[in-house]
Design an enzyme around this catalytic site. Structure first.
Site, PDB file in Angstrom:
ATOM      1  N   GLY A  49       0.865  -1.178   0.000  1.00 50.95           N
ATOM      2  CA  GLY A  49       0.000   0.000   0.000  1.00 50.95           C
ATOM      3  C   GLY A  49       0.890   1.212   0.000  1.00 50.95           C
ATOM      4  O   GLY A  49       1.841   1.284  -0.773  1.00 50.95           O
ATOM      5  N   CYS A  60       6.018  -5.535   0.488  1.00 52.50           N
ATOM      6  CA  CYS A  60       6.126  -4.245  -0.194  1.00 52.50           C
ATOM      7  C   CYS A  60       6.094  -3.086   0.826  1.00 52.50           C
ATOM      8  O   CYS A  60       7.041  -2.957   1.586  1.00 52.50           O
ATOM      9  CB  CYS A  60       5.037  -4.152  -1.256  1.00 52.50           C
ATOM     10  SG  CYS A  60       5.559  -3.138  -2.622  1.00 52.50           S
ATOM     11  N   ILE A  96       5.305  -4.092  -7.697  1.00 56.10           N
ATOM     12  CA  ILE A  96       4.499  -2.906  -8.003  1.00 56.10           C
ATOM     13  C   ILE A  96       5.053  -1.714  -7.219  1.00 56.10           C
ATOM     14  O   ILE A  96       4.959  -1.690  -5.990  1.00 56.10           O
ATOM     15  CB  ILE A  96       3.016  -3.153  -7.630  1.00 56.10           C
ATOM     16  CG1 ILE A  96       2.487  -4.409  -8.340  1.00 56.10           C
ATOM     17  CG2 ILE A  96       2.170  -1.928  -7.981  1.00 56.10           C
ATOM     18  CD1 ILE A  96       1.146  -4.907  -7.833  1.00 56.10           C
ATOM     19  N   ARG A  97       5.629  -0.769  -7.917  1.00 52.34           N
ATOM     20  CA  ARG A  97       6.303   0.372  -7.263  1.00 52.34           C
ATOM     21  C   ARG A  97       7.122  -0.136  -6.067  1.00 52.34           C
ATOM     22  O   ARG A  97       7.034   0.375  -4.951  1.00 52.34           O
ATOM     23  CB  ARG A  97       5.287   1.422  -6.795  1.00 52.34           C
ATOM     24  CG  ARG A  97       4.596   2.140  -7.948  1.00 52.34           C
ATOM     25  CD  ARG A  97       3.750   3.288  -7.447  1.00 52.34           C
ATOM     26  NE  ARG A  97       2.824   2.879  -6.406  1.00 52.34           N
ATOM     27  CZ  ARG A  97       2.705   3.460  -5.233  1.00 52.34           C
ATOM     28  NH1 ARG A  97       3.442   4.484  -4.912  1.00 52.34           N
ATOM     29  NH2 ARG A  97       1.833   2.998  -4.346  1.00 52.34           N
ATOM     30  N   HIS A 136       4.470  -8.921  -4.418  1.00 50.85           N
ATOM     31  CA  HIS A 136       3.081  -9.083  -3.939  1.00 50.85           C
ATOM     32  C   HIS A 136       2.602 -10.524  -4.086  1.00 50.85           C
ATOM     33  O   HIS A 136       1.903 -10.845  -5.057  1.00 50.85           O
ATOM     34  CB  HIS A 136       2.157  -8.143  -4.721  1.00 50.85           C
ATOM     35  CG  HIS A 136       2.279  -6.727  -4.295  1.00 50.85           C
ATOM     36  ND1 HIS A 136       1.430  -6.125  -3.391  1.00 50.85           N
ATOM     37  CD2 HIS A 136       3.192  -5.791  -4.624  1.00 50.85           C
ATOM     38  CE1 HIS A 136       1.800  -4.883  -3.188  1.00 50.85           C
ATOM     39  NE2 HIS A 136       2.865  -4.648  -3.928  1.00 50.85           N
ATOM     40  N   GLU A 149       0.273 -12.030  -2.696  1.00 55.85           N
ATOM     41  CA  GLU A 149      -1.180 -12.180  -2.540  1.00 55.85           C
ATOM     42  C   GLU A 149      -1.878 -12.097  -3.894  1.00 55.85           C
ATOM     43  O   GLU A 149      -3.063 -12.362  -3.991  1.00 55.85           O
ATOM     44  CB  GLU A 149      -1.722 -11.135  -1.557  1.00 55.85           C
ATOM     45  CG  GLU A 149      -1.752  -9.693  -2.056  1.00 55.85           C
ATOM     46  CD  GLU A 149      -0.382  -9.008  -2.065  1.00 55.85           C
ATOM     47  OE1 GLU A 149       0.643  -9.688  -1.856  1.00 55.85           O
ATOM     48  OE2 GLU A 149      -0.350  -7.798  -2.319  1.00 55.85           O
TER      49      GLU A 149
HETATM   50  N1  GLN Z   1       5.656   2.650  -3.009  1.00 54.84           N
HETATM   51  C1  GLN Z   1       5.021   2.202  -1.802  1.00 54.84           C
HETATM   52  C2  GLN Z   1       5.609   2.897  -0.592  1.00 54.84           C
HETATM   53  O1  GLN Z   1       6.692   3.406  -0.629  1.00 54.84           O
HETATM   54  C3  GLN Z   1       5.127   0.715  -1.650  1.00 54.84           C
HETATM   55  C4  GLN Z   1       4.568   0.063  -2.872  1.00 54.84           C
HETATM   56  C5  GLN Z   1       3.617  -1.076  -2.616  1.00 54.84           C
HETATM   57  O2  GLN Z   1       3.323  -1.456  -1.483  1.00 54.84           O
HETATM   58  N2  GLN Z   1       3.101  -1.610  -3.676  1.00 54.84           N
HETATM   59  O3  GLN Z   1       4.957   2.947   0.413  1.00 54.84           O
END
Ligand code: GLN
Length: 194
Positions: free
Chosen positions: A46, A79, A135-136, A171, A173
């Site tokens: 998140g 993440c 993802i990011r 991720h 999940e």
């Molecule tokens: N970019 C988010 C952060 O720095 C982490 C990315 C993610 O949980 N998908 O909080």
């Protein structure tokens, strides 16, 4: 066995579904009292600043820290959750977090053009690759001596463990493969919950 999913922000529902598909009782955790009787806690992906600020405000950060200190709770951060667990974020040293796992991380580390990608990972103990979604994603810059690397991408750690603490930058999940959840659950079975 009862497992919690921190449900402050992010994709906690997907983790809950994954746990339920494995026949595990999964509960949403927002407040310290929600930790009662849990063997493990998953901190989802998140926005790590939002998760960190609210977990501190709700008293959850301190309550989780105490349970981890007692050895009565396993915690797995994915993440943003991995960022929440990390002892060091060199670029954002004051970002609110648990800071319990001896790793240094960089947030959003893969830049804009490649901010999401998929990769088949070799994970220690798995008999076939695990298809992972980044993802990011943050990057694990370094790990302490007490930290075991369970998977790498481009020679960098992407899944690590130290005792009952796990962190992964992808991720698991998403995609319907429950093996990383099963790995975490096998650690949770060693825990006597408070
Ligand atoms: N970019 C988010 C952060 O720095 C982490 C990315 C993610 O949980 N998908 O909080």
């Amino acid at each position: 066995m009862k497992i919690g999913v921190m449900a402050i922000q992010g994709d906690f529902r997907e983790h809950k579904q994954m746990l339920r598909s494995l026949g595990v009782e999964a509960v949403e955790v927002r407040l310290p009292r929600d930790l009662e009787g849990l063997s493990g806690l998953i901190v989802p992906g998140g926005e790590s600043t939002t998760i960190g600020m609210l977990a501190r405000e709700y008293g959850l950060e301190g309550a989780v820290r105490e349970r981890v200190r007692q050895g009565s709770l396993a915690v797995w951060g994915t993440c943003a959750g991995a960022i929440w667990l990390a002892k060091e974020i060199p670029e954002f040293p004051d970002q609110p977090r648990l800071a319990a796992l001896n790793i240094a991380v960089q947030r959003n580390a893969y830049g804009r053009q490649v901010d999401s990608f998929e990769e088949d990972l070799e994970i220690v103990g798995f008999d076939r690759p695990f298809h992972a979604f980044f993802i990011r994603a943050p990057r694990i810059l370094s790990v302490g001596e007490d930290v075991r690397i369970l998977a790498k991408h481009n020679e960098e750690a992407v899944l690590v463990q130290s005792g009952g603490l796990f962190a992964g930058t992808f991720h698991p999940e998403l995609g319907g493969d429950a093996r990383v959840h099963q790995l975490f659950l096998s650690e949770c079975r060693n825990i006597s919950p408070a």
